[in-house]
Design a protein around this motif. Sequence first.
Motif, PDB file in Angstrom:
ATOM      1  N   ARG A 126       0.801  -1.241   0.000  1.00  0.00           N
ATOM      2  CA  ARG A 126       0.000   0.000   0.000  1.00  0.00           C
ATOM      3  C   ARG A 126       0.822   1.273   0.000  1.00  0.00           C
ATOM      4  O   ARG A 126       0.326   2.324  -0.351  1.00  0.00           O
ATOM      5  N   TYR A 178       2.194   1.360  -3.744  1.00  0.00           N
ATOM      6  CA  TYR A 178       1.072   1.725  -4.623  1.00  0.00           C
ATOM      7  C   TYR A 178      -0.044   2.354  -3.805  1.00  0.00           C
ATOM      8  O   TYR A 178      -1.057   1.714  -3.537  1.00  0.00           O
ATOM      9  N   PRO A 179       0.143   3.599  -3.397  1.00  0.00           N
ATOM     10  CA  PRO A 179      -0.857   4.222  -2.519  1.00  0.00           C
ATOM     11  C   PRO A 179      -2.236   4.284  -3.153  1.00  0.00           C
ATOM     12  O   PRO A 179      -3.237   4.330  -2.445  1.00  0.00           O
ATOM     13  N   LYS A 180      -2.299   4.276  -4.464  1.00  0.00           N
ATOM     14  CA  LYS A 180      -3.613   4.353  -5.106  1.00  0.00           C
ATOM     15  C   LYS A 180      -4.065   2.992  -5.595  1.00  0.00           C
ATOM     16  O   LYS A 180      -4.992   2.874  -6.383  1.00  0.00           O
ATOM     17  N   GLY A 190      -3.922  -0.458  -7.805  1.00  0.00           N
ATOM     18  CA  GLY A 190      -3.698  -0.547  -9.236  1.00  0.00           C
ATOM     19  C   GLY A 190      -2.549  -1.435  -9.650  1.00  0.00           C
ATOM     20  O   GLY A 190      -2.275  -1.578 -10.829  1.00  0.00           O
TER      21      GLY A 190
END
Length: 142
Positions: free
Chosen positions: A113, A116-118, A120
């Motif tokens: 997380r 890739y904070p968003k 996807g």
Amino acid sequence: MTVRTVIIASVCTAFLGACTQTPSHSAAAFASETVARGKTIYGQECAQCHGTAGEGGGPASLGLGAAPPDLVGLKMRNGGQVPRAFVRKYVLGLTEENDLAGPMPDFARVGLRHVYPKGGADGEVLEADFESLLDYLETIQQ
Ligand code: HEC
């Protein structure tokens, strides 16, 4: 004469260019790229608990109730080899040893997380990232 010099110069430049480009596609360069990627992932997802360099006791480890073990001793504790399959499964929360109620995140559920904070990241990316993470862990073993 001048024209010939220019031609020779450009042929040499092209040749040198080919030579300097080759190493970036070699196995060794690829390995160091994946190690660098693994180090970034480690720094973002694991270091806060397992320590900046895998030595254990990172800043977030205080008050967890369970001490995050060092990861630099994985090889030593496992007969001289980093147990890649075990680590992979452990990080995904899939081993019998996993305490899913314990402090270590279940990465199969939460994903990488911070990397890739968003969200996807598809499976393929995660697979490659896992290899990179494991390659990095190999390089920090005592
Ligand atoms: C919030 C803190 C935390 C984070 C973040 C974390 N861990 Fe852990 N980890 C722990 C704790 C605590 C343990 C000890 C077992 C338990 O209580 O779950 C552990 C155990 C492990 C073990 C088992 C080691 C052994 O020798 O049995 C491995 C391997 C591991 N972690 C790898 C990772 C990796 C790789 C990451 C990053 C992708 C990571 N951990 C992120 C806290 C964390």
